[in-house]
Scaffold this motif. Structure first.
Motif, mmCIF file in Angstrom:
data_model
loop_
_atom_site.group_PDB
_atom_site.id
_atom_site.type_symbol
_atom_site.label_atom_id
_atom_site.label_comp_id
_atom_site.label_asym_id
_atom_site.label_seq_id
_atom_site.Cartn_x
_atom_site.Cartn_y
_atom_site.Cartn_z
ATOM 1 N N ASP A 232 26.890 9.955 -66.110
ATOM 2 C CA ASP A 232 26.535 8.630 -66.639
ATOM 3 C C ASP A 232 25.638 8.731 -67.870
ATOM 4 O OD1 ASP A 232 24.403 9.533 -65.059
ATOM 5 O OD2 ASP A 232 23.758 7.516 -64.562
ATOM 6 N N ALA A 233 25.069 9.909 -68.131
ATOM 7 C CA ALA A 233 24.233 10.068 -69.330
ATOM 8 C C ALA A 233 25.023 9.745 -70.595
ATOM 9 C CB ALA A 233 23.680 11.488 -69.398
ATOM 10 N N GLU A 234 26.277 10.212 -70.650
ATOM 11 C CA GLU A 234 27.066 9.977 -71.861
ATOM 12 C C GLU A 234 27.496 8.523 -71.993
ATOM 13 O OE1 GLU A 234 29.680 12.921 -73.494
ATOM 14 O OE2 GLU A 234 29.284 14.201 -71.781
ATOM 15 N N LEU A 235 27.490 7.802 -70.880
ATOM 16 C CA LEU A 235 27.766 6.370 -70.955
ATOM 17 C C LEU A 235 26.671 5.665 -71.738
ATOM 18 C CD1 LEU A 235 29.182 3.749 -70.075
ATOM 19 C CD2 LEU A 235 27.982 3.927 -67.890
ATOM 20 N N TYR A 236 25.421 5.980 -71.434
ATOM 21 C CA TYR A 236 24.305 5.359 -72.156
ATOM 22 C C TYR A 236 24.250 5.823 -73.606
ATOM 23 C CZ TYR A 236 22.822 4.037 -67.482
ATOM 24 O OH TYR A 236 22.785 3.510 -66.219
ATOM 25 N N GLY A 237 24.804 6.997 -73.887
ATOM 26 C CA GLY A 237 24.837 7.491 -75.245
ATOM 27 C C GLY A 237 26.053 7.043 -76.034
ATOM 28 N N SER A 238 26.912 6.242 -75.420
ATOM 29 C CA SER A 238 28.102 5.752 -76.115
ATOM 30 C C SER A 238 27.714 4.831 -77.267
ATOM 31 C CB SER A 238 28.991 4.987 -75.123
ATOM 32 O OG SER A 238 29.901 4.148 -75.793
ATOM 33 N N LYS A 239 28.481 4.899 -78.348
ATOM 34 C CA LYS A 239 28.239 3.985 -79.469
ATOM 35 C C LYS A 239 28.555 2.546 -79.074
ATOM 36 C CE LYS A 239 29.415 7.796 -82.512
ATOM 37 N NZ LYS A 239 29.844 8.654 -81.378
ATOM 38 N N GLY A 240 29.397 2.377 -78.046
ATOM 39 C CA GLY A 240 29.633 1.037 -77.519
ATOM 40 C C GLY A 240 28.391 0.448 -76.883
ATOM 41 N N ALA A 241 27.573 1.296 -76.253
ATOM 42 C CA ALA A 241 26.312 0.814 -75.696
ATOM 43 C C ALA A 241 25.364 0.377 -76.806
ATOM 44 C CB ALA A 241 25.661 1.909 -74.836
ATOM 45 N N LEU A 242 25.362 1.112 -77.928
ATOM 46 C CA LEU A 242 24.533 0.706 -79.063
ATOM 47 C C LEU A 242 24.998 -0.641 -79.617
ATOM 48 C CD1 LEU A 242 24.113 4.075 -81.011
ATOM 49 C CD2 LEU A 242 22.542 3.024 -79.372
ATOM 50 N N ALA A 243 26.318 -0.885 -79.591
ATOM 51 C CA ALA A 243 26.833 -2.169 -80.060
ATOM 52 C C ALA A 243 26.318 -3.311 -79.185
ATOM 53 C CB ALA A 243 28.364 -2.152 -80.068
ATOM 54 N N LEU A 244 26.236 -3.091 -77.883
ATOM 55 C CA LEU A 244 25.684 -4.113 -76.996
ATOM 56 C C LEU A 244 24.216 -4.372 -77.311
ATOM 57 C CD1 LEU A 244 27.246 -3.150 -73.549
ATOM 58 C CD2 LEU A 244 27.678 -5.242 -74.839
ATOM 59 N N LEU A 245 23.459 -3.292 -77.562
ATOM 60 C CA LEU A 245 22.041 -3.458 -77.896
ATOM 61 C C LEU A 245 21.860 -4.227 -79.191
ATOM 62 C CD1 LEU A 245 20.117 -0.123 -77.209
ATOM 63 C CD2 LEU A 245 20.185 -2.187 -75.827
ATOM 64 N N SER A 246 22.769 -4.030 -80.138
ATOM 65 C CA SER A 246 22.657 -4.650 -81.456
ATOM 66 C C SER A 246 23.104 -6.106 -81.464
ATOM 67 C CB SER A 246 23.504 -3.837 -82.454
ATOM 68 O OG SER A 246 23.560 -4.444 -83.712
ATOM 69 N N ASP A 247 23.821 -6.532 -80.442
ATOM 70 C CA ASP A 247 24.427 -7.865 -80.421
ATOM 71 C C ASP A 247 23.372 -8.944 -80.167
ATOM 72 O OD1 ASP A 247 25.997 -10.143 -79.973
ATOM 73 O OD2 ASP A 247 27.616 -8.957 -79.089
ATOM 74 N N GLU A 248 23.298 -9.919 -81.090
ATOM 75 C CA GLU A 248 22.313 -11.005 -80.952
ATOM 76 C C GLU A 248 22.494 -11.810 -79.668
ATOM 77 O OE1 GLU A 248 23.911 -10.295 -83.742
ATOM 78 O OE2 GLU A 248 22.699 -10.699 -85.533
ATOM 79 N N ALA A 249 23.693 -11.779 -79.088
ATOM 80 C CA ALA A 249 23.964 -12.570 -77.888
ATOM 81 C C ALA A 249 23.079 -12.172 -76.714
ATOM 82 C CB ALA A 249 25.433 -12.432 -77.493
#
Length: 440
Positions: free
Chosen positions: A273-290
């Motif tokens: 699961d470490a690589e899940l948190y390191g996914s660029k998709g996870a960064l996209a969620l963090l960046s989303d104003e929603a």
């Protein structure tokens, strides 16, 4: 003046020639993450910048690892699917998850006039460069560099020691126990890394771990233990990556280790699961104003400082600087300010830089990525740094790699490229690295 300015001025006046530094260091760098080469000086970081970076990366990790509970009601599988994992990867992640998200990782960043900005966050035991302090030690053998480090009260982290502490902590190894650890890679990539892995294994022995390098298919599960030949294994250090799960036969190959982990008969460092948190998709969620209302003020401030605008490539509207726009139209109109990246590949694989791509190719690749596991990220424009040569100087664009460990920030590994408009920086494709000394 900065520490770098001070160093360059002093080195130009009375320092060793660049060639002398390089020739003395090179023999120490064979079979290391430096691949036998280095830059002509260390990188330097002032106390304020170091402290801000350490604090921001800690808050970034906190925000990332709370995404499942804050956005998905604790559903790890749904989180994995949302960031672009295939179903076989989702199942492996859920089976191979740890009791808590790992702290082990490396944040790769550019630095401009305003500070550090994240390119990607590689979470997990697969990160390279943890043997970086070998160059710090080699640099300190030059009296000029040693005097500069001492005069400015600079230091560096013994990253390998910090990794060992993180392994012992996260694998819950009892105090006083010397574990046996298998450093396991996938069979197709193991031969290329075997020599370096055996060297890394030897470096772990004085630090309290008996390490053995092997391909993962050499491990067996019997008698409630994982075995490598006749040696019982306490910890499997995972070098295989989440994309390896997609290879034919991969799930069956990993089954012994996953079964043993599920039953508590071996610890995996780090869990999948470490690589899940390191996914660029996870960064996209963090960046989303929603989702900004899901984070406390200190995490939001850190995200605003360090994380560039990042979005999953999805058809329809997207928010840019507070305005709703069509994602495809925005990406086509702003090609030279964007990067297209796959969510879960490593080493720069698949990355497309808009400013180095013609408009037709960009449009085609964007359409191929649409509604698939890809992200768009805003371009960062780093400030190059000067490095001396024997007959002058040259500029290098630096990618700063900061290691996250159980104790916080566990050292820095800095890679350089002379492609000053910002290419993919990768040691395997010609980048050259250096170490870092910093003020606390």
């Amino acid at each position: 003046m900065s520490l770098t300015d001070d160093y360059l001025a002093a080195a130009a006046d009375r320092g060793p020639q660049a060639s002398a530094i390089l020739s003395a260091a090179a023999p120490r760098l064979d079979a290391t993450g430096y691949m036998g080469r280095c830059l002509s000086r260390p990188a330097f970081l002032e106390a304020n910048a170091y402290r801000q970076l350490a604090a921001d990366l800690d808050l970034l990790h906190s925000a990332l690892t709370r995404l499942p509970e804050r956005v998905f009601g604790g559903d790890l599988a749904e989180f994995a699917r949302t960031v672009g994992m295939a179903e076989s990867q989702v199942q492996a992640i859920c089976r191979g998850r740890g009791p808590a998200p790992s702290r082990m990782g490396r944040a790769d960043m550019y630095r401009d006039e305003n500070g550090f900005h994240l390119l990607e966050l590689n979470l997990g035991s697969t990160v390279g460069g943890v043997d970086n302090p070998v160059l710090n030690a080699a640099m300190l053998e030059h009296p000029f560099i040693a005097d500069f480090v001492a005069a400015n009260e600079l230091t560096y982290a013994e990253t390998m020691e910090e990794v060992v502490r993180t392994i012992l902590t996260e694998a819950k190894v009892p105090t006083g126990v010397r574990p046996v650890m298998a450093i396991a890679d996938f069979p197709d990539s193991y031969p290329e890394l075997e020599r370096q892995l055996h060297k890394s294994a030897a470096m772990l022995a004085p630090l309290g771990i008996d390490a053995l390098a092997c391909p993962v298919d050499a491990l067996e599960y019997r008698d409630d233990r994982i075995w490598l030949g006749d040696q019982a294994i306490d910890v499997v250090f995972r070098l295989f990556m989440i994309e390896d799960v997609l290879k034919p036969g991969a799930v069956e190959l990993l089954e012994p280790v996953l079964q043993a982990s599920e039953r508590g008969h071996v610890s995996i460092f780090t869990p999948l699961d470490a690589e899940l948190y390191g996914s660029k998709g996870a960064l996209a969620l963090l960046s989303d104003e929603a989702y900004r209302d899901r984070y406390p003020a200190d995490e939001l401030a850190a995200l605003d400082r360090i994380l560039p605008w990042t979005r999953m490539v999805r058809s329809g509207p997207v928010t840019v600087d507070g305005q709703q726009v069509d994602l495809r139209e925005r990406a086509l109109a702003n090609r030279e300010e964007l990067v297209l990246k796959p969510t879960a590949l490593h080493g720069g694989d698949g990355v497309l830089l808009g400013w180095q791509t013609d408009s037709d190719t960009w449009a085609d690749r964007l359409d191929e990525a649409m509604d698939n596991p890809w992200v768009l990220q805003r371009r960062i424009r780093p400030v190059p740094e000067v490095f001396l040569t024997d007959d002058g100087s040259e500029q290098w664009l630096l990618t700063w790699g900061a290691f996250l460990v159980s104790g916080g920030l566990g050292g820095l590994w800095v890679r350089g490229s002379q492609e000053l408009d910002g290419g993919v920086v990768n040691m395997a494709t010609g980048a050259t690295a250096t170490c870092c000394f910093y003020q606390r």
